[in-house]
Write a protein that holds these residues in place. Structure first.
Motif, mmCIF file in Angstrom:
data_model
loop_
_atom_site.group_PDB
_atom_site.id
_atom_site.type_symbol
_atom_site.label_atom_id
_atom_site.label_comp_id
_atom_site.label_asym_id
_atom_site.label_seq_id
_atom_site.Cartn_x
_atom_site.Cartn_y
_atom_site.Cartn_z
ATOM 1 N N UNK A 149 -25.142 17.966 10.818
ATOM 2 C CA UNK A 149 -26.402 18.542 11.313
ATOM 3 C C UNK A 149 -27.852 17.646 10.674
ATOM 4 N N UNK A 150 -28.796 17.839 11.319
ATOM 5 C CA UNK A 150 -30.149 17.062 10.972
ATOM 6 C C UNK A 150 -31.417 18.317 10.876
ATOM 7 N N UNK A 151 -32.435 18.060 10.212
ATOM 8 C CA UNK A 151 -33.369 18.976 10.568
ATOM 9 C C UNK A 151 -34.783 17.859 10.617
ATOM 10 N N UNK A 152 -35.745 18.382 11.596
ATOM 11 C CA UNK A 152 -36.770 17.919 12.161
ATOM 12 C C UNK A 152 -37.833 17.728 11.088
ATOM 13 N N UNK A 153 -37.738 18.608 9.814
ATOM 14 C CA UNK A 153 -38.796 18.741 9.091
ATOM 15 C C UNK A 153 -38.631 17.547 7.986
ATOM 16 N N UNK A 154 -39.455 17.517 6.991
ATOM 17 C CA UNK A 154 -39.350 16.479 5.937
ATOM 18 C C UNK A 154 -39.431 17.167 4.481
ATOM 19 N N UNK A 155 -38.963 16.134 3.711
ATOM 20 C CA UNK A 155 -39.103 17.002 2.136
ATOM 21 C C UNK A 155 -38.147 17.752 2.141
ATOM 22 N N UNK A 156 -38.360 18.930 1.071
ATOM 23 C CA UNK A 156 -37.222 19.995 0.825
ATOM 24 C C UNK A 156 -37.161 20.595 2.073
ATOM 25 N N UNK A 157 -38.010 20.581 3.043
ATOM 26 C CA UNK A 157 -37.716 21.383 4.131
ATOM 27 C C UNK A 157 -36.507 20.928 4.988
ATOM 28 N N UNK A 158 -36.165 19.818 4.712
ATOM 29 C CA UNK A 158 -34.967 19.005 5.504
ATOM 30 C C UNK A 158 -33.788 18.789 4.557
ATOM 31 N N UNK A 159 -33.872 19.487 3.610
ATOM 32 C CA UNK A 159 -32.462 19.493 2.696
ATOM 33 C C UNK A 159 -31.831 20.631 3.004
ATOM 34 N N UNK A 160 -30.625 20.335 3.602
ATOM 35 C CA UNK A 160 -29.437 21.277 4.101
ATOM 36 C C UNK A 160 -28.335 21.339 3.198
ATOM 37 N N UNK A 161 -27.855 22.791 3.212
ATOM 38 C CA UNK A 161 -26.612 22.944 2.409
ATOM 39 C C UNK A 161 -25.790 24.019 3.630
ATOM 40 N N UNK A 162 -24.534 23.954 3.196
ATOM 41 C CA UNK A 162 -23.540 24.711 4.035
ATOM 42 C C UNK A 162 -22.741 25.609 3.369
ATOM 43 N N UNK A 163 -22.423 26.410 3.932
ATOM 44 C CA UNK A 163 -21.606 27.858 3.464
ATOM 45 C C UNK A 163 -20.830 28.388 4.661
ATOM 46 N N UNK A 164 -19.473 28.702 4.045
ATOM 47 C CA UNK A 164 -18.589 29.214 5.096
ATOM 48 C C UNK A 164 -18.863 30.807 5.010
ATOM 49 N N UNK A 165 -19.168 31.197 6.278
ATOM 50 C CA UNK A 165 -19.548 32.822 6.322
ATOM 51 C C UNK A 165 -18.294 33.529 6.476
ATOM 52 N N UNK A 166 -17.793 32.981 7.627
ATOM 53 C CA UNK A 166 -16.495 34.006 7.896
ATOM 54 C C UNK A 166 -15.364 33.032 8.113
ATOM 55 N N UNK A 167 -14.019 33.635 8.081
ATOM 56 C CA UNK A 167 -12.828 32.834 8.093
ATOM 57 C C UNK A 167 -11.856 33.581 8.638
ATOM 58 N N UNK A 168 -10.779 33.068 9.506
ATOM 59 C CA UNK A 168 -9.793 34.042 10.121
ATOM 60 C C UNK A 168 -8.872 34.390 9.067
ATOM 61 N N UNK A 169 -8.684 33.541 7.795
ATOM 62 C CA UNK A 169 -7.907 33.732 6.786
ATOM 63 C C UNK A 169 -8.585 33.447 5.749
ATOM 64 N N UNK A 170 -9.292 34.059 4.760
ATOM 65 C CA UNK A 170 -10.271 33.861 3.740
ATOM 66 C C UNK A 170 -9.204 32.997 2.670
ATOM 67 N N UNK A 171 -9.808 32.024 2.069
ATOM 68 C CA UNK A 171 -9.208 31.329 1.070
ATOM 69 C C UNK A 171 -8.519 30.112 1.465
ATOM 70 N N UNK A 172 -8.139 29.839 2.845
ATOM 71 C CA UNK A 172 -7.375 28.794 3.137
ATOM 72 C C UNK A 172 -8.334 27.568 3.389
ATOM 73 N N UNK A 173 -9.580 27.785 3.775
ATOM 74 C CA UNK A 173 -10.399 26.599 3.907
ATOM 75 C C UNK A 173 -11.617 26.696 3.022
ATOM 76 N N UNK A 174 -12.478 25.751 2.843
ATOM 77 C CA UNK A 174 -13.700 25.824 2.141
ATOM 78 C C UNK A 174 -14.434 24.805 2.493
#
Length: 420
Positions: free
Chosen positions: A211-236
């Motif tokens: 993924x990319x962000x059109x902003x700059x500086x800290x506004x473009x720093x990205x973080x990823x998070x697993x919200x939902x999974x068919x089987x929790x704990x199998x993937x991260x």
């Protein structure tokens, strides 16, 4: 009688007539350095004792327009946050003139931009009296991050003198762009499924969310998070790079199909986010054929497009027409030769020729054994073809034997091709 003035002044007393003196300048005067002189003139007689008297005069230096306006800075750097409201005051420039009166009155103006592609007239304006700069429209950091222009300051003397300064405007970024997912694409017609072998170890890299962000500086720093999974704990999902990995060993009890929902969030204030859906399929090995999603299977089972049907019908029509024309041509040639001598005729004995293809092998399929017989009739020297016929020897053996015994075709019956 002697007249004198202090010696530290740019004036001298010049005698003209007896007991008459004229005060004249000895060097150029600069009003901006000293605009007023108080001169004490001392007069001494020649008697004994000498007597003297003093007289004070004031000399005012009048102004001429000999000084151009001077900016307080040679260049200015101003900053404005994007998405600003129109008519916003973004800064000021200031110039002074050492002259006085109209010679010191300064007016400000915008000079032609250094970059002809910058629409300066639609970006900023300047107050001619005080040098205040009011942005004319909302600025977009992603479209224009900075621009430069020159400001002029001129006095009202005659002739007018002027100077200029460089102004650079920096557009500060605002968090107005949400993250955009490059992979996997979410608007594709078919979903992208990642294959994972069941023998994969813990930490196996399944895929990576990009993924990319059109902003700059800290506004473009990205973080990823697993919200939902068919089987929790199998993937991260790794928070900083978007890598999706297995969290443990896989087993036969794990479901074959998995659906993951990943959140991508920037570091702006307030933060903006986007989500992406991943499809994962567990397989026993990469040699196992890919199982299409139900949506893809339904699409494959859909009837052919009308264009395909039209093409098939057109091809069949053209083939039938071509075969019909060939038969007509052969019939016409045979009719034209009908009046020839009987010596050139090829008699075809009657027999039970089949009107359609039949199973000859008893296995439910057509036999692949074909033989093509050509009867050459007519003048033996010219060797013209008078008759062309395709037969099936396994069914028509007795008819072929009778055809060969015909007196007109006995010597002209030639086998030219056999395919088994």
């Amino acid at each position: 009688m002697v007249c004198s003035i202090p010696g530290n002044l740019p004036f001298i007393l010049k005698p003209t007539l007896k007991n008459f003196y004229t005060l004249v300048t000895e060097s150029p005067l600069d009003r901006e350095s000293r605009a007023e002189y108080n001169i004490t003139i001392t007069v001494t007689d020649m008697g004994t004792p000498r007597l003297k008297t003093e007289h004070n005069i004031t000399v005012l230096v009048s102004d001429v327009n000999d000084n151009a306006p001077a900016f307080t800075q040679t260049s200015y750097t101003l900053s404005v946050r994007e998405n600003n409201s129109p008519a916003l005051h973004i800064g000021s420039v200031r110039a002074t003139d050492r002259d006085e009166g109209a010679n010191a009155q300064v007016t400000y103006s915008l000079l032609p931009p250094l970059d002809a592609h910058v629409p300066l007239a639609s970006l900023v304006s300047i107050n001619p009296d005080n040098g205040h700069l009011l942005a004319l429209r909302s600025l977009d950091y992603e479209a224009l991050r900075a621009f430069e222009f020159r400001v002029g300051a001129a006095d009202r003397g005659s002739p007018a003198l002027s100077s200029q300064a460089l102004v650079r405007v920096l557009v500060a970024d605002d968090n107005d762009n949400a993250p955009f997912v490059l992979y996997p694409l979410q608007n594709a017609s078919a979903t992208c499924t990642e294959l994972v072998p069941r023998a994969a170890e813990a930490g196996y890299l399944v895929t990576k969310v990009v993924a990319v962000d059109g902003d700059s500086g800290q506004n473009s720093w990205l973080s990823y998070q697993l919200l939902k999974a068919t089987e929790p704990g199998l993937f991260g999902v790794w928070a900083h790079n978007g890598e999706v990995r297995t969290a443990r060993l896989l087993s036969e009890r794990d479901a074959a199909k998995h659906k993951l929902l990943v959140l991508v969030k920037d570091n702006g204030e307030p933060p903006l986010s986007a989500s992406v859906t991943l499809h994962v399929l567990l397989v026993d090995g990469f040699s196992q054929p890919y199982l299409p999603a139900p949506e893809a299977a339904a699409a494959d089972a859909a009837p052919a497009a009308p264009l395909t049907v039209y093409l098939v019908v057109a091809l069949a029509s053209v083939s039938s027409l071509f075969l019909f024309l060939v038969l007509v041509f052969v019939a016409v040639r045979l009719c034209r030769r009908g009046g020839a001598a009987s010596v050139g005729r090829c008699s075809v004995p009657e027999g039970p020729f089949p009107g359609h293809l039949v199973d000859v092998s008893g296995t439910g399929t057509l036999s692949q054994s074909y033989q093509y017989e050509v009867c050459l009739t007519g003048d033996h020297e010219t060797g013209e073809f008078k008759f062309l016929k395709t037969v099936f020897p396994k069914l028509l053996v007795q008819n072929i034997e009778k055809l060969k015994e015909s007196p007109n075709c006995r010597n002209n019956f030639v086998r030219i091709f056999s395919y088994t």
